[in-house]
Scaffold this motif. Structure first.
Motif, short mmCIF file in Angstrom:
data_model
loop_
_atom_site.label_atom_id
_atom_site.label_comp_id
_atom_site.label_asym_id
_atom_site.label_seq_id
_atom_site.Cartn_x
_atom_site.Cartn_y
_atom_site.Cartn_z
N CYS A 37 0.80 -1.23 0.00
CA CYS A 37 0.00 0.00 0.00
C CYS A 37 0.83 1.28 0.00
N GLY A 38 2.08 1.19 0.44
CA GLY A 38 2.94 2.37 0.45
C GLY A 38 2.88 3.20 1.72
N PHE A 39 2.09 2.79 2.70
CA PHE A 39 2.01 3.51 3.97
C PHE A 39 3.05 2.97 4.94
N ALA A 40 3.22 3.68 6.04
CA ALA A 40 4.11 3.20 7.09
C ALA A 40 3.53 1.94 7.69
N GLN A 41 4.38 0.96 7.92
CA GLN A 41 3.95 -0.28 8.56
C GLN A 41 4.61 -0.33 9.93
N ILE A 42 3.81 -0.63 10.96
CA ILE A 42 4.32 -0.64 12.32
C ILE A 42 3.90 -1.93 13.03
N THR A 43 4.64 -2.26 14.07
CA THR A 43 4.27 -3.36 14.96
C THR A 43 4.01 -2.75 16.33
N VAL A 44 2.85 -3.03 16.90
CA VAL A 44 2.51 -2.49 18.21
C VAL A 44 2.99 -3.45 19.30
N LYS A 45 3.39 -2.88 20.42
CA LYS A 45 3.90 -3.69 21.53
C LYS A 45 2.78 -4.32 22.35
N ASP A 46 1.61 -3.66 22.39
CA ASP A 46 0.46 -4.15 23.16
C ASP A 46 -0.78 -4.21 22.26
N PRO A 47 -0.93 -5.29 21.49
CA PRO A 47 -2.07 -5.38 20.55
C PRO A 47 -3.43 -5.29 21.23
N ALA A 48 -3.56 -5.81 22.43
CA ALA A 48 -4.85 -5.77 23.13
C ALA A 48 -5.25 -4.33 23.44
N LYS A 49 -4.29 -3.50 23.84
CA LYS A 49 -4.57 -2.10 24.16
C LYS A 49 -5.00 -1.35 22.89
N VAL A 50 -4.31 -1.61 21.79
CA VAL A 50 -4.66 -0.95 20.53
C VAL A 50 -6.05 -1.37 20.07
N ALA A 51 -6.35 -2.65 20.17
CA ALA A 51 -7.68 -3.14 19.79
C ALA A 51 -8.76 -2.48 20.64
N GLN A 52 -8.47 -2.29 21.92
CA GLN A 52 -9.44 -1.64 22.81
C GLN A 52 -9.60 -0.17 22.44
N LEU A 53 -8.51 0.53 22.14
CA LEU A 53 -8.59 1.95 21.79
C LEU A 53 -9.30 2.17 20.46
N LEU A 54 -9.10 1.26 19.52
CA LEU A 54 -9.71 1.41 18.20
C LEU A 54 -11.09 0.78 18.12
N GLY A 55 -11.44 -0.02 19.12
CA GLY A 55 -12.71 -0.72 19.07
C GLY A 55 -12.69 -1.83 18.05
N ALA A 56 -11.52 -2.41 17.84
CA ALA A 56 -11.37 -3.47 16.83
C ALA A 56 -11.64 -4.83 17.46
N SER A 57 -12.10 -5.75 16.63
CA SER A 57 -12.38 -7.09 17.13
C SER A 57 -11.14 -7.98 17.04
N THR A 58 -10.20 -7.63 16.18
CA THR A 58 -8.98 -8.42 16.06
C THR A 58 -7.85 -7.77 16.84
N GLN A 59 -6.95 -8.58 17.30
CA GLN A 59 -5.80 -8.06 18.04
C GLN A 59 -4.54 -8.28 17.20
N SER A 60 -4.50 -7.60 16.08
CA SER A 60 -3.35 -7.69 15.18
C SER A 60 -2.18 -6.94 15.81
N SER A 61 -0.97 -7.39 15.53
CA SER A 61 0.19 -6.66 16.04
C SER A 61 0.81 -5.80 14.95
N THR A 62 0.41 -5.99 13.70
CA THR A 62 0.94 -5.19 12.59
C THR A 62 -0.18 -4.33 12.02
N TYR A 63 0.13 -3.04 11.84
CA TYR A 63 -0.85 -2.07 11.35
C TYR A 63 -0.22 -1.18 10.29
N LEU A 64 -1.07 -0.58 9.47
CA LEU A 64 -0.67 0.51 8.59
C LEU A 64 -0.92 1.79 9.36
N ALA A 65 0.07 2.66 9.45
CA ALA A 65 -0.05 3.91 10.22
C ALA A 65 -0.32 5.06 9.27
N LEU A 66 -1.56 5.50 9.21
CA LEU A 66 -1.94 6.62 8.36
C LEU A 66 -1.56 7.92 9.05
#
Length: 114
Positions: A37-66
């Motif tokens: 996609c050409g965006f920044a790719q990041i790995t989060v240290k706490d996937p559960a916290k990110v899923a909670q903040l984003l309201g996501a159902s998956t706890q992925s550790s890799t994200y595209l950072a817009l």
């Protein structure tokens, strides 16, 4: 009566700001540019916290950072602290080549080097 209404409105507004997901920082490690996609790719240290903040159902550790500043992610393995939020429908409308794995996206509100 106007003072009571104003006080109630201010209390409600201040109370809502404390629960804003963008006020919490999340530690991430950069992986460089996502080849698909050409965006920044990041790995989060706490996937559960990110899923909670984003309201996501998956706890992925890799994200595209817009909206992450290029100078912060051009180097791989850079540790950053990000304030994030869920992408809006306009931000989440981007096209990828579909040659690689699909990663969920998050929008960066602010970023700093750890």
């Amino acid at each position: 009566m106007k003072k009571a209404t104003l006080l109630l409105l201010l209390t409600f507004t201040v109370g809502c700001e404390k629960n804003d997901p963008a006020t919490e920082e999340v530690e991430v490690q950069t992986q460089g540019r996502n080849l698909d996609c050409g965006f920044a790719q990041i790995t989060v240290k706490d996937p559960a916290k990110v899923a909670q903040l984003l309201g996501a159902s998956t706890q992925s550790s890799t994200y595209l950072a817009l909206k992450l500043d290029t100078t912060l992610w051009v180097r791989k393995n850079q540790l950053l602290l990000l304030r994030i939020r869920r992408p809006t429908s306009e931000e989440a409308t981007f096209f990828c080549t579909a040659l690689g794995p699909a990663y969920p996206a998050l929008t960066v509100v602010s970023a700093r080097v750890k």
